[in-house]
Design a protein around this motif. Sequence first.
Motif, PDB file in Angstrom:
ATOM      1  N   SER A  95     116.754 -73.432 -98.547  1.00 18.11           N
ATOM      2  CA  SER A  95     116.743 -72.503 -97.415  1.00 18.11           C
ATOM      3  C   SER A  95     115.336 -71.979 -97.156  1.00 18.11           C
ATOM      4  O   SER A  95     114.866 -71.944 -96.008  1.00 18.11           O
ATOM      5  N   ILE A  96     114.644 -71.564 -98.216  1.00 17.85           N
ATOM      6  CA  ILE A  96     113.301 -71.013 -98.051  1.00 17.85           C
ATOM      7  C   ILE A  96     112.335 -72.096 -97.602  1.00 17.85           C
ATOM      8  O   ILE A  96     111.469 -71.865 -96.727  1.00 17.85           O
ATOM      9  N   ARG A  97     112.460 -73.282 -98.148  1.00 17.37           N
ATOM     10  CA  ARG A  97     111.573 -74.377 -97.747  1.00 17.37           C
ATOM     11  C   ARG A  97     111.763 -74.723 -96.267  1.00 17.37           C
ATOM     12  O   ARG A  97     110.791 -74.955 -95.545  1.00 17.37           O
ATOM     13  N   THR A  98     113.008 -74.727 -95.810  1.00 20.60           N
ATOM     14  CA  THR A  98     113.269 -75.012 -94.401  1.00 20.60           C
ATOM     15  C   THR A  98     112.646 -73.953 -93.503  1.00 20.60           C
ATOM     16  O   THR A  98     112.051 -74.265 -92.466  1.00 20.60           O
ATOM     17  N   LEU A  99     112.770 -72.693 -93.892  1.00 22.46           N
ATOM     18  CA  LEU A  99     112.137 -71.616 -93.128  1.00 22.46           C
ATOM     19  C   LEU A  99     110.624 -71.798 -93.086  1.00 22.46           C
ATOM     20  O   LEU A  99     109.987 -71.621 -92.040  1.00 22.46           O
ATOM     21  N   PHE A 100     110.048 -72.166 -94.208  1.00 19.59           N
ATOM     22  CA  PHE A 100     108.595 -72.318 -94.320  1.00 19.59           C
ATOM     23  C   PHE A 100     108.090 -73.518 -93.520  1.00 19.59           C
ATOM     24  O   PHE A 100     107.069 -73.427 -92.822  1.00 19.59           O
ATOM     25  N   GLU A 101     108.806 -74.631 -93.585  1.00 21.01           N
ATOM     26  CA  GLU A 101     108.322 -75.880 -92.991  1.00 21.01           C
ATOM     27  C   GLU A 101     108.793 -76.119 -91.559  1.00 21.01           C
ATOM     28  O   GLU A 101     108.105 -76.801 -90.787  1.00 21.01           O
ATOM     29  N   GLN A 102     109.954 -75.547 -91.183  1.00 20.21           N
ATOM     30  CA  GLN A 102     110.545 -75.936 -89.901  1.00 20.21           C
ATOM     31  C   GLN A 102     110.924 -74.798 -88.964  1.00 20.21           C
ATOM     32  O   GLN A 102     111.055 -75.023 -87.759  1.00 20.21           O
ATOM     33  N   ALA A 103     111.113 -73.600 -89.474  1.00 18.52           N
ATOM     34  CA  ALA A 103     111.653 -72.525 -88.638  1.00 18.52           C
ATOM     35  C   ALA A 103     110.687 -72.132 -87.521  1.00 18.52           C
ATOM     36  O   ALA A 103     109.470 -72.081 -87.717  1.00 18.52           O
ATOM     37  N   ASP A 104     111.255 -71.846 -86.346  1.00 21.93           N
ATOM     38  CA  ASP A 104     110.444 -71.398 -85.217  1.00 21.93           C
ATOM     39  C   ASP A 104     109.716 -70.088 -85.532  1.00 21.93           C
ATOM     40  O   ASP A 104     108.649 -69.821 -84.979  1.00 21.93           O
ATOM     41  N   THR A 105     110.297 -69.279 -86.401  1.00 25.33           N
ATOM     42  CA  THR A 105     109.692 -67.986 -86.727  1.00 25.33           C
ATOM     43  C   THR A 105     108.362 -68.137 -87.464  1.00 25.33           C
ATOM     44  O   THR A 105     107.593 -67.186 -87.563  1.00 25.33           O
ATOM     45  N   GLN A 106     108.098 -69.320 -88.028  1.00 24.06           N
ATOM     46  CA  GLN A 106     106.823 -69.549 -88.715  1.00 24.06           C
ATOM     47  C   GLN A 106     105.898 -70.465 -87.903  1.00 24.06           C
ATOM     48  O   GLN A 106     104.868 -70.908 -88.403  1.00 24.06           O
ATOM     49  N   ALA A 107     106.267 -70.754 -86.671  1.00 16.99           N
ATOM     50  CA  ALA A 107     105.556 -71.772 -85.883  1.00 16.99           C
ATOM     51  C   ALA A 107     104.063 -71.481 -85.767  1.00 16.99           C
ATOM     52  O   ALA A 107     103.229 -72.374 -85.902  1.00 16.99           O
ATOM     53  N   GLY A 108     103.697 -70.240 -85.524  1.00 13.47           N
ATOM     54  CA  GLY A 108     102.303 -69.928 -85.300  1.00 13.47           C
ATOM     55  C   GLY A 108     101.496 -69.661 -86.554  1.00 13.47           C
ATOM     56  O   GLY A 108     100.277 -69.468 -86.482  1.00 13.47           O
ATOM     57  N   ILE A 109     102.168 -69.653 -87.709  1.00 10.87           N
ATOM     58  CA  ILE A 109     101.467 -69.279 -88.945  1.00 10.87           C
ATOM     59  C   ILE A 109     101.722 -70.287 -90.063  1.00 10.87           C
ATOM     60  O   ILE A 109     101.344 -70.062 -91.207  1.00 10.87           O
ATOM     61  N   ARG A 110     102.320 -71.425 -89.729  1.00  9.94           N
ATOM     62  CA  ARG A 110     102.760 -72.383 -90.731  1.00  9.94           C
ATOM     63  C   ARG A 110     101.613 -72.845 -91.625  1.00  9.94           C
ATOM     64  O   ARG A 110     100.488 -73.017 -91.164  1.00  9.94           O
ATOM     65  N   GLY A 111     101.942 -73.053 -92.917  1.00 11.37           N
ATOM     66  CA  GLY A 111     100.952 -73.554 -93.856  1.00 11.37           C
ATOM     67  C   GLY A 111     100.047 -72.491 -94.442  1.00 11.37           C
ATOM     68  O   GLY A 111      99.076 -72.807 -95.118  1.00 11.37           O
TER      69      GLY A 111
END
Length: 223
Positions: free
Chosen positions: A154-170
């Motif tokens: 669940s956490i990995r999906t949020l980190f790698e794919q969720a729209d909520t992390q789109a602008g800050i991913r990585g």
Amino acid sequence: MDESGAHFETAGSLRGGRQVFLTMKLPQTMTIGRSDEVDLYIAAFNSHDGSSAFRIVVTPVRVVCANTLRAGLRTAKSSYTVRHTSGARGRIAQARQALGLTFKYAEEFEKAAQRMLDAEMTTPMLRSVVEELWPVANADSTRKKTNQATRWNSIRTLFEQADTQAGIRGTAWAGYNAITEYANHVAPARGTSPDLKTAARAERVITGAADDVMERAFRLTAV
């Protein structure tokens, strides 16, 4: 309110009125990396059954996903226990003192968040943080292994794919947000229906049941 420009946002009761809360939104808005907006709230909690003291908490809320972000900053307090004084003047003095500390917290939080945004975080790095936050003592337990795998996925999906992390991913900021989003919105909650589970998650946020995880996550991901 006169001194800060804050306004009342929400108020309510829990457990049949045994606990009450209210929130006030402050006019100060933090912007991390020029685009990631974080609002600042003061939340107050009190109990009428002796289960807890009157407590004031600083609650930054990330606008993109209404995600509460509780940070364990070493240089600024985020929670204040207020004495049950008998006079109004004493209560007002304590409120003003807490408000002053709140602005200090906002200043330090914004600096720390910006450092996290500037720091790279890979998926293996995030997994190390998650395993430290939720260690499994008995590796032979099938149930615990399953829960651990489900949580990590669940956490990995949020980190790698969720729209909520789109602008800050990585970034470390994204890693911290993925963990807090999981703690606030995704982690299993009691209840036999979606409505009951939603209510349980809301109560978890309001009462601060996830604060310890979020504050430890901040310390582990902050740079």
